[in-house]
Motif scaffolding. Structure first.
Motif, PDB file in Angstrom:
ATOM      1  N   GLY A   1      -3.791  10.444   1.058  1.00  0.00           N
ATOM      2  CA  GLY A   1      -2.390  11.085   1.271  1.00  0.00           C
ATOM      3  C   GLY A   1      -1.648  10.109   0.350  1.00  0.00           C
ATOM      4  O   GLY A   1      -2.037   9.244  -0.293  1.00  0.00           O
ATOM      5  N   GLU A   2      -0.284  10.902   0.539  1.00  0.00           N
ATOM      6  CA  GLU A   2       0.832  10.091  -0.465  1.00  0.00           C
ATOM      7  C   GLU A   2       2.236  10.432  -0.013  1.00  0.00           C
ATOM      8  O   GLU A   2       2.179  11.378   0.874  1.00  0.00           O
ATOM      9  CB  GLU A   2       0.573  10.545  -1.979  1.00  0.00           C
ATOM     10  N   ILE A   3       3.034   9.805  -0.589  1.00  0.00           N
ATOM     11  CA  ILE A   3       4.611   9.905  -0.006  1.00  0.00           C
ATOM     12  C   ILE A   3       5.176   9.976  -1.600  1.00  0.00           C
ATOM     13  O   ILE A   3       5.191   9.008  -2.221  1.00  0.00           O
ATOM     14  CB  ILE A   3       5.184   9.065   0.890  1.00  0.00           C
ATOM     15  N   SER A   4       6.237  10.807  -1.739  1.00  0.00           N
ATOM     16  CA  SER A   4       7.125  10.833  -2.763  1.00  0.00           C
ATOM     17  C   SER A   4       8.344   9.950  -2.211  1.00  0.00           C
ATOM     18  O   SER A   4       8.878  10.272  -1.355  1.00  0.00           O
ATOM     19  CB  SER A   4       7.780  11.968  -3.294  1.00  0.00           C
ATOM     20  N   VAL A   5       8.511   8.995  -3.138  1.00  0.00           N
ATOM     21  CA  VAL A   5       9.580   7.929  -2.358  1.00  0.00           C
ATOM     22  C   VAL A   5      11.000   8.017  -2.994  1.00  0.00           C
ATOM     23  O   VAL A   5      10.975   8.180  -4.382  1.00  0.00           O
ATOM     24  CB  VAL A   5       8.987   6.430  -2.518  1.00  0.00           C
ATOM     25  N   PHE A   6      12.142   7.558  -2.594  1.00  0.00           N
ATOM     26  CA  PHE A   6      13.287   7.420  -2.984  1.00  0.00           C
ATOM     27  C   PHE A   6      13.887   8.845  -3.692  1.00  0.00           C
ATOM     28  O   PHE A   6      14.458   8.847  -4.542  1.00  0.00           O
ATOM     29  CB  PHE A   6      13.503   6.558  -3.955  1.00  0.00           C
ATOM     30  N   GLU A   7      13.427   9.753  -2.860  1.00  0.00           N
ATOM     31  CA  GLU A   7      13.936  11.107  -3.376  1.00  0.00           C
ATOM     32  C   GLU A   7      15.407  11.455  -3.246  1.00  0.00           C
ATOM     33  O   GLU A   7      15.943  11.096  -2.306  1.00  0.00           O
ATOM     34  CB  GLU A   7      13.127  12.278  -2.518  1.00  0.00           C
ATOM     35  N   GLY A   8      15.813  11.949  -4.357  1.00  0.00           N
ATOM     36  CA  GLY A   8      17.480  12.406  -4.563  1.00  0.00           C
ATOM     37  C   GLY A   8      18.142  11.304  -5.010  1.00  0.00           C
ATOM     38  O   GLY A   8      19.370  11.259  -5.419  1.00  0.00           O
TER      39      GLY A   8
ATOM     40  N   ALA B   1       5.707   2.148   6.158  1.00  0.00           N
ATOM     41  CA  ALA B   1       5.817   1.570   4.891  1.00  0.00           C
ATOM     42  C   ALA B   1       7.003   1.055   4.663  1.00  0.00           C
ATOM     43  O   ALA B   1       8.064   2.184   4.741  1.00  0.00           O
ATOM     44  CB  ALA B   1       5.158   2.383   4.046  1.00  0.00           C
ATOM     45  N   ILE B   2       7.357  -0.197   4.143  1.00  0.00           N
ATOM     46  CA  ILE B   2       8.584  -0.643   3.564  1.00  0.00           C
ATOM     47  C   ILE B   2       8.469  -0.595   2.144  1.00  0.00           C
ATOM     48  O   ILE B   2       7.580  -1.307   1.560  1.00  0.00           O
ATOM     49  CB  ILE B   2       9.130  -1.931   4.355  1.00  0.00           C
ATOM     50  N   VAL B   3       9.325   0.346   1.289  1.00  0.00           N
ATOM     51  CA  VAL B   3       9.118   0.325  -0.190  1.00  0.00           C
ATOM     52  C   VAL B   3      10.230  -0.192  -0.740  1.00  0.00           C
ATOM     53  O   VAL B   3      11.572   0.083  -0.442  1.00  0.00           O
ATOM     54  CB  VAL B   3       8.877   1.623  -0.422  1.00  0.00           C
TER      55      VAL B   3
ATOM     56  N   LYS C   1       5.432   7.558  -6.511  1.00  0.00           N
ATOM     57  CA  LYS C   1       4.879   7.701  -5.063  1.00  0.00           C
ATOM     58  C   LYS C   1       4.248   6.522  -4.510  1.00  0.00           C
ATOM     59  O   LYS C   1       4.043   5.377  -5.177  1.00  0.00           O
ATOM     60  CB  LYS C   1       3.504   8.805  -5.543  1.00  0.00           C
ATOM     61  N   VAL C   2       3.805   6.406  -3.161  1.00  0.00           N
ATOM     62  CA  VAL C   2       3.046   5.746  -2.641  1.00  0.00           C
ATOM     63  C   VAL C   2       1.821   6.337  -2.364  1.00  0.00           C
ATOM     64  O   VAL C   2       1.699   7.567  -1.785  1.00  0.00           O
ATOM     65  CB  VAL C   2       3.612   5.003  -1.444  1.00  0.00           C
ATOM     66  N   LYS C   3       0.615   5.910  -2.787  1.00  0.00           N
ATOM     67  CA  LYS C   3      -0.663   6.599  -2.507  1.00  0.00           C
ATOM     68  C   LYS C   3      -1.555   5.666  -1.339  1.00  0.00           C
ATOM     69  O   LYS C   3      -1.107   4.499  -1.295  1.00  0.00           O
ATOM     70  CB  LYS C   3      -1.397   6.607  -3.519  1.00  0.00           C
ATOM     71  N   PHE C   4      -2.110   6.415  -0.350  1.00  0.00           N
ATOM     72  CA  PHE C   4      -2.992   5.734   0.759  1.00  0.00           C
ATOM     73  C   PHE C   4      -4.240   5.741   0.386  1.00  0.00           C
ATOM     74  O   PHE C   4      -4.816   7.075   0.047  1.00  0.00           O
ATOM     75  CB  PHE C   4      -2.453   6.376   1.932  1.00  0.00           C
ATOM     76  N   TYR C   5      -5.041   4.961   0.708  1.00  0.00           N
ATOM     77  CA  TYR C   5      -6.509   5.025   0.624  1.00  0.00           C
ATOM     78  C   TYR C   5      -7.354   4.284   1.740  1.00  0.00           C
ATOM     79  O   TYR C   5      -6.751   3.334   2.442  1.00  0.00           O
ATOM     80  CB  TYR C   5      -6.818   3.811  -0.466  1.00  0.00           C
ATOM     81  N   SER C   6      -8.256   5.030   2.210  1.00  0.00           N
ATOM     82  CA  SER C   6      -9.089   4.320   3.694  1.00  0.00           C
ATOM     83  C   SER C   6      -9.836   3.009   3.053  1.00  0.00           C
ATOM     84  O   SER C   6     -10.240   2.886   1.979  1.00  0.00           O
ATOM     85  CB  SER C   6     -10.093   5.586   4.086  1.00  0.00           C
ATOM     86  N   LEU C   7     -10.009   2.261   3.880  1.00  0.00           N
ATOM     87  CA  LEU C   7     -10.709   1.145   3.773  1.00  0.00           C
ATOM     88  C   LEU C   7     -11.925   0.974   4.670  1.00  0.00           C
ATOM     89  O   LEU C   7     -12.108   1.415   5.991  1.00  0.00           O
ATOM     90  CB  LEU C   7      -9.787  -0.202   4.127  1.00  0.00           C
ATOM     91  N   PRO C   8     -13.003   0.364   4.024  1.00  0.00           N
ATOM     92  CA  PRO C   8     -13.184  -0.261   2.840  1.00  0.00           C
ATOM     93  C   PRO C   8     -13.572   0.664   1.667  1.00  0.00           C
ATOM     94  O   PRO C   8     -14.046   0.218   0.453  1.00  0.00           O
ATOM     95  CB  PRO C   8     -14.308  -1.288   2.908  1.00  0.00           C
ATOM     96  N   ASP C   9     -13.749   2.136   1.726  1.00  0.00           N
ATOM     97  CA  ASP C   9     -13.976   2.774   0.464  1.00  0.00           C
ATOM     98  C   ASP C   9     -13.330   3.332  -0.496  1.00  0.00           C
ATOM     99  O   ASP C   9     -13.755   3.998  -1.393  1.00  0.00           O
ATOM    100  CB  ASP C   9     -14.894   3.939   1.215  1.00  0.00           C
ATOM    101  N   LEU C  10     -12.081   2.924  -0.095  1.00  0.00           N
ATOM    102  CA  LEU C  10     -10.981   3.344  -1.052  1.00  0.00           C
ATOM    103  C   LEU C  10     -11.077   4.894  -1.441  1.00  0.00           C
ATOM    104  O   LEU C  10     -10.677   5.472  -2.717  1.00  0.00           O
ATOM    105  CB  LEU C  10     -11.065   2.257  -2.328  1.00  0.00           C
ATOM    106  N   LYS C  11     -10.908   5.567  -0.548  1.00  0.00           N
ATOM    107  CA  LYS C  11     -10.865   7.104  -0.653  1.00  0.00           C
ATOM    108  C   LYS C  11      -9.520   7.349  -0.415  1.00  0.00           C
ATOM    109  O   LYS C  11      -8.991   6.813   0.444  1.00  0.00           O
ATOM    110  CB  LYS C  11     -11.784   7.831   0.602  1.00  0.00           C
TER     111      LYS C  11
END
Length: 345
Positions: free
Chosen positions: A131-138, A160-162, A118-128
């Protein structure tokens, strides 16, 4: 590992090529201005968030790579001010400004979590967590490692480039366009691109928003360059740095000196140095090699924003063995680069 979308008045950039293989090996190592407090396991990659109200209160975001790893926030004195625990082997982190979430512009950090794909997302600066993305599925080979964010200057779209631990000879990187769904960040694949030598792995990815390029380290081969805008296609534009590294080609950082000039710094990991190339034409070759106190550096980041008396021309941040990050006053980096170039006149 990426860019900052601000730049300062142009500095002198020396538009000629030198062969400095082995240069600075006996030179005095650059000393960090600040060394951060230690994390629990293993530092891996930093990013820099610029505080829009007071740049001297900007923060360093960094990963702690382990099965029970974390995401840390440090102040410019290296003190831990916040952390997220319990991440499953977080590798790389990058940030972008102004994603519209719930109708509000939100600065975000994106972190690869290798063991959950996964890629996980956090707000700044509080690190809340937001969201997330499941990557390279399949795919058989997933294990996300490298990440960089790209904001199209014309449309404002954010991507996002992963990268991953292992992958095919072409299509190693996937690019996701970010969007909001039910108040959370998600994303969809918009392209699969990127050549791979097959020699080791690809981790470090950096994006230059202003010039519109993606760079990534093919660890025992060189640095590849592509367009960041998917609409411009998947043609490889160039490869540079071949033959300049002891072994692994690692962290990439981009320091602008004007809209289209500056420096690209790439970690020569096993040599404890950083190789420097011209942002406007890295194919001209390495212009300097900087010996640093940082040990076995995987990840790095730089900004040219005035962060106060300690870092008036910005800061260069590099991961080091010892569970820390090193913060260098850009002025000492700049001085050494310019001395290296003048030394071959």
């Amino acid at each position: 590992m990426k860019k900052i979308t601000h730049y300062i008045a142009a500095l002198a950039v020396f538009p000629f090529v030198i062969n400095c293989k082995g240069q600075n090996q006996s030179a005095e190592k650059l000393k960090p201005t600040v060394i951060t407090e230690t994390v629990v396991h293993d530092t891996d990659d930093p990013a820099i968030w610029i505080n829009p109200k007071d740049a001297s209160k900007s923060i360093i975001i960094g990963t702690d790579k382990d099965t029970d790893g974390g995401l840390y926030a440090f102040d410019l004195n290296g003190k831990i001010i916040h952390k997220v625990s319990g991440l499953k082997r977080p590798n790389n982190v990058d940030i972008e400004y102004g994603f519209v979430l719930n109708g509000k512009k939100t600065d975000i950090a994106a972190v690869t979590e290798r063991e959950t794909n996964k890629v996980k997302f956090y707000s700044l600066p509080d690190l809340k967590e937001i969201g997330e993305i499941s990557v390279f599925e399949g795919e058989t080979e997933r294990g996300p490692m490298g990440i960089s964010m790209y904001k199209n200057p014309e449309t404002g779209a954010i991507f996002a480039i992963v990268g991953r631990k292992s992958g095919p000879k072409d299509g190693y990187l996937w690019q996701y366009k970010l969007s909001e769904k039910n108040g959370q960040i998600t994303g969809d694949v918009v392209r699969k691109f990127g050549k791979y030598s097959g020699l080791k792995e690809i981790e470090s990815i950096a994006v230059d928003d202003e010039m519109g390029y993606i760079y990534y380290s093919d660890e025992q081969f060189g640095v590849h360059k592509y367009y960041a805008d998917p609409a411009k296609g998947n043609e490889e534009l160039s490869v540079f740095g071949q033959g300049d590294f002891t072994s692994d080609v690692e962290g990439i950082s981009i320091y602008p000196t004007s809209k289209n000039t500056g420096y690209i710094l790439v970690s020569n990991q096993q040599n404890d140095t950083f190789n420097v190339y011209l942002r406007e034409n890295p194919k001209k070759g390495r212009i300097a090699e900087l010996p640093v106190s940082t040990l076995e550096s995987d990840g790095s980041e730089v900004t040219n924003v005035n962060l106060g008396p300690k870092f008036p021309k910005g800061v260069f941040v590099a991961m080091s063995n010892g569970r820390v990050f090193h913060l260098y006053d850009w002025r000492i980096i700049e001085e050494r680069i310019q001395a290296a170039v003048k030394g071959v006149k």
